[in-house]
Design a protein around this motif. Sequence first.
Motif, PDB file in Angstrom:
ATOM      1  N   LEU A  59     -23.640  56.753 -19.072  1.00  0.00           N
ATOM      2  CA  LEU A  59     -24.208  56.885 -20.408  1.00  0.00           C
ATOM      3  C   LEU A  59     -25.485  57.711 -20.400  1.00  0.00           C
ATOM      4  O   LEU A  59     -26.056  57.967 -21.441  1.00  0.00           O
ATOM      5  N   LYS A  60     -25.947  58.121 -19.228  1.00  0.00           N
ATOM      6  CA  LYS A  60     -27.167  58.925 -19.141  1.00  0.00           C
ATOM      7  C   LYS A  60     -26.896  60.131 -18.241  1.00  0.00           C
ATOM      8  O   LYS A  60     -27.248  60.147 -17.060  1.00  0.00           O
TER       9      LYS A  60
ATOM     10  N   CYS B   3     -18.228  47.057 -31.162  1.00  0.00           N
ATOM     11  CA  CYS B   3     -19.492  47.036 -30.424  1.00  0.00           C
ATOM     12  C   CYS B   3     -19.683  45.713 -29.683  1.00  0.00           C
ATOM     13  O   CYS B   3     -19.661  44.640 -30.303  1.00  0.00           O
TER      14      CYS B   3
ATOM     15  N   CYS C 287     -18.622  51.530 -25.256  1.00  0.00           N
ATOM     16  CA  CYS C 287     -19.935  52.173 -25.117  1.00  0.00           C
ATOM     17  C   CYS C 287     -19.796  53.630 -24.683  1.00  0.00           C
ATOM     18  O   CYS C 287     -20.600  54.483 -25.079  1.00  0.00           O
TER      19      CYS C 287
ATOM     20  N   LYS D  50     -22.484  51.734 -35.666  1.00  0.00           N
ATOM     21  CA  LYS D  50     -21.933  51.172 -34.433  1.00  0.00           C
ATOM     22  C   LYS D  50     -20.410  51.079 -34.534  1.00  0.00           C
ATOM     23  O   LYS D  50     -19.866  50.843 -35.621  1.00  0.00           O
TER      24      LYS D  50
ATOM     25  N   CYS E 227     -28.326  46.652 -28.401  1.00  0.00           N
ATOM     26  CA  CYS E 227     -27.423  47.716 -27.948  1.00  0.00           C
ATOM     27  C   CYS E 227     -27.208  47.532 -26.457  1.00  0.00           C
ATOM     28  O   CYS E 227     -28.134  47.707 -25.652  1.00  0.00           O
TER      29      CYS E 227
ATOM     30  N   GLY F  51     -25.119  55.584 -27.975  1.00  0.00           N
ATOM     31  CA  GLY F  51     -25.425  55.552 -26.551  1.00  0.00           C
ATOM     32  C   GLY F  51     -25.635  56.936 -25.982  1.00  0.00           C
ATOM     33  O   GLY F  51     -26.494  57.152 -25.114  1.00  0.00           O
ATOM     34  N   LYS F  52     -24.861  57.886 -26.458  1.00  0.00           N
ATOM     35  CA  LYS F  52     -25.006  59.269 -26.003  1.00  0.00           C
ATOM     36  C   LYS F  52     -26.401  59.796 -26.328  1.00  0.00           C
ATOM     37  O   LYS F  52     -27.063  60.400 -25.479  1.00  0.00           O
TER      38      LYS F  52
ATOM     39  N   CYS G 117     -19.436  55.718 -27.764  1.00  0.00           N
ATOM     40  CA  CYS G 117     -20.391  55.526 -28.845  1.00  0.00           C
ATOM     41  C   CYS G 117     -21.429  56.642 -28.878  1.00  0.00           C
ATOM     42  O   CYS G 117     -22.123  56.896 -27.885  1.00  0.00           O
TER      43      CYS G 117
ATOM     44  N   ARG H  72     -25.252  49.193 -24.291  1.00  0.00           N
ATOM     45  CA  ARG H  72     -25.162  50.438 -23.510  1.00  0.00           C
ATOM     46  C   ARG H  72     -24.586  50.145 -22.118  1.00  0.00           C
ATOM     47  O   ARG H  72     -25.151  50.521 -21.093  1.00  0.00           O
TER      48      ARG H  72
ATOM     49  N   GLY I 114     -29.200  58.089 -24.364  1.00  0.00           N
ATOM     50  CA  GLY I 114     -29.187  58.557 -22.983  1.00  0.00           C
ATOM     51  C   GLY I 114     -29.883  59.882 -22.781  1.00  0.00           C
ATOM     52  O   GLY I 114     -30.255  60.231 -21.663  1.00  0.00           O
TER      53      GLY I 114
END
Length: 268
Positions: free
Chosen positions: A5-6, A138, A156, A134, A147, A162-163, A159, A149, A166
């Motif tokens: 997610l990051k 979720c 997630c 959301k 959240c 989350g993007k 989503c 994440r 990140g």
Amino acid sequence: MIDRLKLWNEELPWEEAEAAWQAQKLEAAEIRPLKGLKHLPKMVGITKEAAKGLKWKGIKWMIFQKRGRRILFYALKHPFAYGIRLLASLMRKKAFLKREGDLYYYGLESSHDFERALAHPKSLLLLGFSYCQKPLECPSGRFTALCARDGSDPVCQQCFIGKAIGALPPGRATPLIIPTIHHLGEHLFELLEKERGRRLLFLVTACEMTLEMFGDWANMVGISGIGVRLDGRICNTFEAFIKSEQGIKPGLTLLLPDTETTFPSLLR
């Protein structure tokens, strides 16, 4: 191991990170397709009846609800400065200075102004998302500021919230999921007190009605930013807005494709 997610980090150029995100999103969609994304109606804008006196409806809702007492408490700490700014904003037809498509500019004229303000070393970005954006599935629930994440959860991984979170640089931005307008207001006042000496900016997703009703509050406290209009199952009547503030929002809202592409570029 790279956090799924990051993906925006020093190891990957932005374009490669974007491509990696899209690839894992498609992979997750095969595992668990999200409900509510297909056949979303193109909602009409604010109804004529709801559009009447929107500014004053926003003032009354913010102050005279039970949670409004805390908003009033913060506002009365600087009654003269806040009062003058609020009155000046209310006298204008619109709280925002300019609108380009789904982007509403408050205290700014363009995305270039926003990016230039963000580049200042003492800037702090409040990145906010309406809870109705959301996914229906979720894992943290929808009517909440939580959240998860979870990088292992296929929900997630698809989503957009989350993007975007990140992509935030540490120490330069703070994310917020917004269940109610009072929650946003309280968080905003707390940030202004906690982060004195820094320039607070905002980038917040919301339905058109919310952007029209509550922009005067941003002008009142003297912060600038961009409101990003959501589409889908939006609130286009005041009654729908009230239900949404109470957590009654079974429908899904989302950014239109072009806006979803523009949004991350504002953070880049």
